[in-house]
Design an enzyme around this catalytic site. Structure first.
Site, short mmCIF file in Angstrom:
data_model
loop_
_atom_site.label_atom_id
_atom_site.label_comp_id
_atom_site.label_asym_id
_atom_site.label_seq_id
_atom_site.Cartn_x
_atom_site.Cartn_y
_atom_site.Cartn_z
N VAL A 1 0.91 -2.43 5.61
CA VAL A 1 2.00 -2.28 4.65
C VAL A 1 1.69 -3.04 3.36
CG1 VAL A 1 4.46 -2.71 4.26
CG2 VAL A 1 3.68 -1.95 6.50
N GLU A 2 0.73 -3.94 3.41
CA GLU A 2 0.43 -4.76 2.23
C GLU A 2 -0.87 -4.29 1.55
OE1 GLU A 2 1.43 -9.01 2.58
OE2 GLU A 2 2.08 -8.55 4.63
N MET A 3 -2.02 -4.84 1.92
CA MET A 3 -3.25 -4.47 1.23
C MET A 3 -4.08 -3.46 2.04
SD MET A 3 -3.98 -8.31 -0.27
CE MET A 3 -5.35 -7.97 -1.37
N HIS B 1 0.83 -1.21 0.00
CA HIS B 1 0.00 0.00 0.00
C HIS B 1 0.87 1.27 0.00
CE1 HIS B 1 -3.63 2.33 0.69
NE2 HIS B 1 -3.02 2.96 1.68
#
Length: 228
Positions: A163-165, A121
């Site tokens: 930090v990801e989706m 993200h």
């Protein structure tokens, strides 16, 4: 040069061992005998391995991949696998609407992303690289640190990771629920068209368990298929 010398010594040792086993040890096997036994397709005929005591607990001899086991509460179905595949490639499970599971597990790059660490993200980077999903269904724990015990549990973590989706699972589910075209696929996979967090996780996990490597020459050999 040093590495080549070490490799030469290792190879020389293996050749010497095979020679000793073949000619000097009355209980040993020739190379041809070993080839016949290991290529018979009957693992009960394989010579018993000689193991250190520390290696005996839980030891399993190398062999072809076993049939994939699916959890009792999430049995395999083609419809569920197909739904999981759709969700795996759907970026609407992310806050930005631009990141799907396939961003970090790209089928064209061995179901990983080929990067030292993945981008998530807002182009944030993680601290560990994305592992391949090939044969992931055979794993006993998930993530590099083993913090998830099942694939169903693992599926939710990247979706919610900021930090990801970066989207809470309940919101990701709400996004999918809004898409009317998904309803018949959920109905075929689960018997009704209701979209839930649990169903999303189970469908994606089922798809991931379907990512099994094709038989290698070794797999075919130890399965008893004669090699040309």
């Amino acid at each position: 040069m040093k590495d080549r010398y070490i490799a030469f010594l290792a190879m020389a040792g293996i050749i010497s061992l095979l020679s000793y086993t073949s000619h000097n040890n009355p209980t040993g096997y020739t190379v041809e005998e070993l080839r016949t036994l290991y290529g018979s397709g009957d693992q009960s005929k394989w010579p018993a391995p000689h193991l250190f005591d520390e290696a005996k607990d839980g030891f399993q001899d190398i062999g072809p991949l076993s049939k994939m086991n699916f959890p009792e509460d999430n049995p395999y179905s083609e419809d569920k696998m197909e739904l999981g595949k759709m969700l795996f490639f759907d970026p609407r499970l992310s806050k930005s609407g631009q990141i799907s599971c396939a961003n970090c597990h790209n089928p064209e790059i061995g179901w990983s992303d080929g990067s030292r660490v993945s981008f998530g993200h807002d182009r944030q980077t993680g601290t560990r690289n994305a592992p391949t999903l090939v044969n992931i269904g055979y794993a006993k724990t998930f993530f590099w640190d083993g913090r998830s015990a099942t694939l169903e549990e693992q599926v939710k973590a990247p979706i919610e990771n900021p930090v990801e989706m970066n989207l809470h699972m309940s919101m990701a589910t709400k996004n999918i629920r809004k898409i009317k075209d998904y309803k018949p696929f959920f109905a075929k996979a689960f018997g009704n068209g209701e979209v839930t967090e649990e169903k999303i996780a189970k469908a994606v996990a089922t798809f991931e368990r379907s990512l099994i490597s094709p038989p290698s020459k070794f797999d075919k050999f130890v399965s008893g298929k004669k090699m040309p």
